[in-house]
Design a protein around this motif. Structure first.
Motif, PDB file in Angstrom:
ATOM      1  N   GLY A 147       0.776  -1.222   0.000  1.00  0.00           N
ATOM      2  CA  GLY A 147       0.000   0.000   0.000  1.00  0.00           C
ATOM      3  C   GLY A 147       0.814   1.281   0.000  1.00  0.00           C
ATOM      4  N   ALA A 148       2.130   1.174  -0.197  1.00  0.00           N
ATOM      5  CA  ALA A 148       3.008   2.346  -0.121  1.00  0.00           C
ATOM      6  C   ALA A 148       3.289   2.979  -1.483  1.00  0.00           C
ATOM      7  N   GLY A 149       2.515   2.601  -2.492  1.00  0.00           N
ATOM      8  CA  GLY A 149       2.738   3.173  -3.821  1.00  0.00           C
ATOM      9  C   GLY A 149       3.403   2.217  -4.783  1.00  0.00           C
ATOM     10  N   ILE A 150       3.276   0.911  -4.535  1.00  0.00           N
ATOM     11  CA  ILE A 150       3.874  -0.102  -5.401  1.00  0.00           C
ATOM     12  C   ILE A 150       3.047  -0.237  -6.675  1.00  0.00           C
ATOM     13  N   PHE A 151       3.723  -0.206  -7.817  1.00  0.00           N
ATOM     14  CA  PHE A 151       3.037  -0.442  -9.083  1.00  0.00           C
ATOM     15  C   PHE A 151       2.885  -1.933  -9.339  1.00  0.00           C
ATOM     16  N   LEU A 152       3.980  -2.680  -9.185  1.00  0.00           N
ATOM     17  CA  LEU A 152       3.965  -4.124  -9.431  1.00  0.00           C
ATOM     18  C   LEU A 152       4.607  -4.837  -8.252  1.00  0.00           C
ATOM     19  N   LEU A 153       3.883  -5.793  -7.697  1.00  0.00           N
ATOM     20  CA  LEU A 153       4.379  -6.609  -6.586  1.00  0.00           C
ATOM     21  C   LEU A 153       4.519  -8.040  -7.068  1.00  0.00           C
ATOM     22  N   LYS A 154       5.675  -8.686  -6.762  1.00  0.00           N
ATOM     23  CA  LYS A 154       5.887 -10.063  -7.208  1.00  0.00           C
ATOM     24  C   LYS A 154       6.107 -10.998  -6.018  1.00  0.00           C
ATOM     25  N   PRO A 155       5.040 -11.476  -5.402  1.00  0.00           N
ATOM     26  CA  PRO A 155       5.213 -12.473  -4.349  1.00  0.00           C
ATOM     27  C   PRO A 155       5.255 -13.895  -4.914  1.00  0.00           C
ATOM     28  N   SER A 156       5.895 -14.778  -4.183  1.00  0.00           N
ATOM     29  CA  SER A 156       5.766 -16.210  -4.448  1.00  0.00           C
ATOM     30  C   SER A 156       4.507 -16.695  -3.725  1.00  0.00           C
ATOM     31  N   LEU A 157       4.163 -17.962  -3.933  1.00  0.00           N
ATOM     32  CA  LEU A 157       2.980 -18.492  -3.265  1.00  0.00           C
ATOM     33  C   LEU A 157       3.149 -18.461  -1.750  1.00  0.00           C
ATOM     34  N   SER A 158       4.324 -18.848  -1.253  1.00  0.00           N
ATOM     35  CA  SER A 158       4.536 -18.842   0.207  1.00  0.00           C
ATOM     36  C   SER A 158       4.459 -17.427   0.762  1.00  0.00           C
ATOM     37  N   GLU A 159       4.926 -16.445  -0.010  1.00  0.00           N
ATOM     38  CA  GLU A 159       4.848 -15.054   0.439  1.00  0.00           C
ATOM     39  C   GLU A 159       3.412 -14.557   0.432  1.00  0.00           C
ATOM     40  N   GLU A 163      -7.211  -5.110  -5.288  1.00  0.00           N
ATOM     41  CA  GLU A 163      -8.422  -4.407  -4.847  1.00  0.00           C
ATOM     42  C   GLU A 163      -8.233  -3.745  -3.488  1.00  0.00           C
ATOM     43  N   ASP A 164      -7.430  -4.354  -2.626  1.00  0.00           N
ATOM     44  CA  ASP A 164      -7.176  -3.798  -1.294  1.00  0.00           C
ATOM     45  C   ASP A 164      -6.124  -2.693  -1.306  1.00  0.00           C
ATOM     46  N   GLY A 165      -5.513  -2.427  -2.477  1.00  0.00           N
ATOM     47  CA  GLY A 165      -4.552  -1.338  -2.587  1.00  0.00           C
ATOM     48  C   GLY A 165      -3.129  -1.698  -2.257  1.00  0.00           C
ATOM     49  N   ALA A 166      -2.815  -3.010  -2.139  1.00  0.00           N
ATOM     50  CA  ALA A 166      -1.437  -3.412  -1.847  1.00  0.00           C
ATOM     51  C   ALA A 166      -0.507  -2.986  -2.968  1.00  0.00           C
ATOM     52  N   ALA A 167      -0.967  -3.100  -4.209  1.00  0.00           N
ATOM     53  CA  ALA A 167      -0.208  -2.711  -5.397  1.00  0.00           C
ATOM     54  C   ALA A 167      -1.186  -2.578  -6.549  1.00  0.00           C
ATOM     55  N   ARG A 168      -0.777  -1.867  -7.599  1.00  0.00           N
ATOM     56  CA  ARG A 168      -1.659  -1.724  -8.761  1.00  0.00           C
ATOM     57  C   ARG A 168      -1.679  -2.987  -9.615  1.00  0.00           C
ATOM     58  N   MET A 169      -0.630  -3.801  -9.489  1.00  0.00           N
ATOM     59  CA  MET A 169      -0.522  -5.032 -10.260  1.00  0.00           C
ATOM     60  C   MET A 169       0.206  -6.059  -9.411  1.00  0.00           C
ATOM     61  N   VAL A 170      -0.243  -7.309  -9.449  1.00  0.00           N
ATOM     62  CA  VAL A 170       0.386  -8.385  -8.674  1.00  0.00           C
ATOM     63  C   VAL A 170       0.742  -9.524  -9.611  1.00  0.00           C
ATOM     64  N   ALA A 171       2.005  -9.939  -9.596  1.00  0.00           N
ATOM     65  CA  ALA A 171       2.473 -11.102 -10.345  1.00  0.00           C
ATOM     66  C   ALA A 171       2.806 -12.191  -9.333  1.00  0.00           C
ATOM     67  N   LEU A 172       1.976 -13.202  -9.269  1.00  0.00           N
ATOM     68  CA  LEU A 172       2.134 -14.291  -8.308  1.00  0.00           C
ATOM     69  C   LEU A 172       2.808 -15.472  -8.997  1.00  0.00           C
ATOM     70  N   THR A 173       3.999 -15.840  -8.545  1.00  0.00           N
ATOM     71  CA  THR A 173       4.711 -16.967  -9.139  1.00  0.00           C
ATOM     72  C   THR A 173       4.355 -18.249  -8.398  1.00  0.00           C
ATOM     73  N   LEU A 174       4.130 -19.321  -9.186  1.00  0.00           N
ATOM     74  CA  LEU A 174       3.614 -20.577  -8.636  1.00  0.00           C
ATOM     75  C   LEU A 174       4.537 -21.755  -8.920  1.00  0.00           C
ATOM     76  N   GLY A 175       5.800 -21.510  -9.264  1.00  0.00           N
ATOM     77  CA  GLY A 175       6.723 -22.607  -9.538  1.00  0.00           C
ATOM     78  C   GLY A 175       6.289 -23.399 -10.754  1.00  0.00           C
ATOM     79  N   ASP A 176       6.152 -24.702 -10.590  1.00  0.00           N
ATOM     80  CA  ASP A 176       5.786 -25.572 -11.710  1.00  0.00           C
ATOM     81  C   ASP A 176       4.378 -25.309 -12.236  1.00  0.00           C
ATOM     82  N   ALA A 177       3.572 -24.555 -11.477  1.00  0.00           N
ATOM     83  CA  ALA A 177       2.204 -24.250 -11.911  1.00  0.00           C
ATOM     84  C   ALA A 177       2.112 -22.952 -12.693  1.00  0.00           C
TER      85      ALA A 177
END
Length: 310
Positions: free
Chosen positions: A177-189, A213-227
């Motif tokens: 929510g601090a002004g992140i445009f793109l956030l890239k968490p892994s599944l565990s994160e 939607e909650d305002g954490a970032a404008r875009m979220v890229a969630l990495t899922l490993g083999d998925a």
């Protein structure tokens, strides 16, 4: 005119990768095929963006003879760089591949203590760097405040640039929510953020969208490993499967994915194409040897394979 991409690495490393016939406790382990690379999330991203043909500046903390090694490596690789000097020496990370089991062991030190004046200089440098995108990737070094990336995000956003974050733990939580445009968490994160397991794809799609939607970032890229990976925005959420390749290492795969995604977005590619480029770069990284050792020829070959299979 190509977008200007700067990367920030506050805890870089010299990465050594080597091979052992067998890793056994209490024995002297003889290794071979040693390889040394400049490492650290942002540095890896800058190197891959450059390989893709983009403009990338690597900004990083540098100290000791190990810091000078990182500088020399980037110079040899023709990656533009700037440093913030620190008193402590940059860390050395070691990856050992055990031939007898096919397992990879990674030893990653915490890194040097960074003084308040040193990390404050890093933030001041962000106020000066000319960039359209700023990618901060990697762990914080000891001595740095938990909200460092939150401060960095606000500085970058205030200058009209897009801030991209790939980190973990309290530093990740503090930056939401601090002004992140793109956030890239892994599944565990992601699971650490929401406080519960997110086991199936529909739930993963929903949680990635909810972060936006909650305002954490404008875009979220969630990495899922083999998925594969998910890319969520306010208007859409898409999933792309992983690309099957023969894996030799896992070092730098996430950074390579992020580099491909950011490069694609900076080139104004459609979201699905940018996500696919990220996955291709991640696949190219794991089938090579070394840290984020992505080659443009491998990326082009994988993209051509995907088009022929479509």
């Amino acid at each position: 005119m190509p977008a200007r991409i700067a990367t920030l690495t506050v805890n870089p490393a010299v990465d050594m990768a080597t091979v052992a016939p067998s890793v056994r406790p209490g024995h002297k382990i003889r290794t071979f095929d040693e390889r040394y690379d400049a490492g650290g999330g942002g540095i890896n991203v800058a190197r891959v963006v450059g390989e893709l043909g983009g403009q990338a500046l690597a900004l990083f903390a540098s100290g000791g003879v190990t810091g000078r090694f990182v500088e020399e490596f980037l110079t040899a690789a023709r990656v533009p760089w700037q440093t913030v000097g620190i008193a402590g020496a940059c860390r050395i990370s070691v990856t050992v591949y055990d031939q007898s089991t096919g397992q990879e062991y990674r030893f990653v030190p915490r890194g040097p203590e960074v003084a308040p004046s040193e990390w404050a200089t890093m933030l001041e440098r962000l106020r000066q760097v000319e960039a359209d995108w700023v990618v901060a990737s990697g762990s914080l070094a000891p001595g740095m405040p938990t909200d460092f990336y939150a401060q960095a995000a606000r500085i970058v956003a205030a200058r009209g640039a897009r801030f991209v974050l790939d980190t973990s733990g309290p530093a990740l939580t503090a930056a939401l929510g601090a002004g992140i445009f793109l956030l890239k968490p892994s599944l565990s994160e992601l699971e650490a953020i929401v406080g519960r397991p997110v086991d199936d794809l529909p739930s993963q799609l929903a949680q990635a969208k909810r972060l936006v939607e909650d305002g954490a970032a404008r875009m979220v890229a969630l990495t899922l490993g083999d998925a594969g990976a998910i890319l969520a925005t306010a208007d859409s959420v898409i999933h792309s499967p992983a690309i099957a390749v023969r894996q030799k290492t896992g070092v730098g795969a996430g950074d390579s994915f992020l580099a491909g995604l950011v490069f694609g977005l900076s080139e104004r590619q459609p979201l699905d194409e940018a996500l696919q480029l990220g996955l291709v770069c991640g696949a190219a990284a794991v089938q090579g040897v070394g840290t984020a050792a992505v080659r443009r020829a491998d990326v082009d070959a994988l993209l051509a394979r995907l088009r022929s299979d479509a």
